[in-house]
Scaffold this active site. Structure first.
Site, mmCIF file in Angstrom:
data_model
loop_
_atom_site.group_PDB
_atom_site.id
_atom_site.type_symbol
_atom_site.label_atom_id
_atom_site.label_comp_id
_atom_site.label_asym_id
_atom_site.label_seq_id
_atom_site.Cartn_x
_atom_site.Cartn_y
_atom_site.Cartn_z
ATOM 1 N N THR A 1 0.724 -1.244 0.000
ATOM 2 C CA THR A 1 0.000 0.000 0.000
ATOM 3 C C THR A 1 0.753 1.294 0.000
ATOM 4 O O THR A 1 1.910 1.381 0.396
ATOM 5 C CB THR A 1 -0.998 0.032 1.159
ATOM 6 O OG1 THR A 1 -2.193 0.503 0.670
ATOM 7 C CG2 THR A 1 -0.571 0.817 2.320
ATOM 8 N N LYS B 1 -8.303 -0.089 2.381
ATOM 9 C CA LYS B 1 -7.386 0.358 3.423
ATOM 10 C C LYS B 1 -7.732 1.721 3.989
ATOM 11 O O LYS B 1 -6.970 2.271 4.772
ATOM 12 C CB LYS B 1 -5.972 0.380 2.851
ATOM 13 C CG LYS B 1 -5.557 -0.990 2.337
ATOM 14 C CD LYS B 1 -4.301 -0.906 1.537
ATOM 15 C CE LYS B 1 -4.017 -2.232 0.856
ATOM 16 N NZ LYS B 1 -2.887 -2.120 -0.051
ATOM 17 N N GLY C 1 -6.600 5.786 7.301
ATOM 18 C CA GLY C 1 -5.972 4.897 6.337
ATOM 19 C C GLY C 1 -4.830 4.199 7.034
ATOM 20 O O GLY C 1 -4.196 4.765 7.922
ATOM 21 N N SER D 1 4.521 1.857 1.375
ATOM 22 C CA SER D 1 5.637 1.570 0.483
ATOM 23 C C SER D 1 5.954 2.705 -0.481
ATOM 24 O O SER D 1 7.110 2.959 -0.782
ATOM 25 C CB SER D 1 5.338 0.298 -0.313
ATOM 26 O OG SER D 1 5.110 -0.781 0.551
ATOM 27 N N CYS E 1 6.163 2.690 -7.877
ATOM 28 C CA CYS E 1 6.337 1.778 -6.738
ATOM 29 C C CYS E 1 5.735 0.415 -7.060
ATOM 30 O O CYS E 1 4.543 0.313 -7.362
ATOM 31 C CB CYS E 1 5.659 2.368 -5.496
ATOM 32 S SG CYS E 1 5.729 1.273 -4.060
ATOM 33 N N THR F 1 2.529 -0.719 -5.052
ATOM 34 C CA THR F 1 1.338 0.134 -5.141
ATOM 35 C C THR F 1 0.693 -0.092 -6.500
ATOM 36 O O THR F 1 1.381 -0.066 -7.519
ATOM 37 C CB THR F 1 1.740 1.624 -5.002
ATOM 38 O OG1 THR F 1 2.431 1.802 -3.755
ATOM 39 C CG2 THR F 1 0.528 2.534 -5.046
#
Length: 178
Positions: free
Chosen positions: A6, A38, A50, A129, A164, A167
């Protein structure tokens, strides 16, 4: 194997506060879930949260924050500080592996198990992340565009998903306004 997951981003602009997150959960080098949820509205839809990290740990934190909000009559600052204090001092909660962002129309905090309760300097918070990518993108968009908080999150998380590997582009965004 460590579960990585995430990017969560919160932005406040012009009386609107928004929070968003992607849906990816990764185990090792495999994306095992694409549509994880999330972010949540809690406390009669007055607080957005979150979380990044272990899902079961994040749910524990969310439930404890909800209790603190009830106990402290909706004061996000007091509730966040008390949650962090309890998290840091409780033998069982200390093992929780997650970070949380909690925002309402007035305040926003990054809450960690180390006892950290961090308020941003500039109405942008990010965890997970891809946090540094999302944070940088949101700050630039806040400074150089007229986009709404929700639009900034959408653009910043889309960019983060392109860079990323933890993600994805299945982005969920929620807002509250003054």
């Amino acid at each position: 194997m460590r579960i990585r997951s995430t990017t969560i981003l919160a932005v406040r602009r012009d009386g609107e506060v928004a929070i968003g997150g992607d849906g990816q959960v990764t185990l090792g080098d495999t994306a095992i879930k694409h549509g994880a949820r999330k972010i949540r509205k809690i406390h009669d839809d007055k607080v957005l949260i979150g979380f990044a990290g272990s899902a079961s740990d994040a749910i524990t934190l969310y439930e404890n924050l909800e209790k603190k909000l009830q106990q402290y009559r909706g004061s996000l600052q007091k509730s966040a500080v008390e949650l962090a204090r309890e998290w840091r001092n409780d033998r069982i909660l200390r093992q929780v592996d997650a970070l949380m962002i909690a925002v309402d129309v007035n305040d926003g905090y990054l809450i960690s198990g180390n006892g950290d309760v961090i308020a941003p300097d500039d109405d942008v918070l990010a965890i997970g992340s891809g946090a540094s990518i999302a944070l940088a993108a949101a700050k630039v968009l806040l400074k150089h565009s007229d986009l709404t908080a929700k639009e900034i999150i959408s653009e910043a998380l889309q960019l983060t998903s392109e860079i990323c590997i933890y993600t994805n582009a299945q982005i969920e965004i929620d807002t509250i306004e003054n």
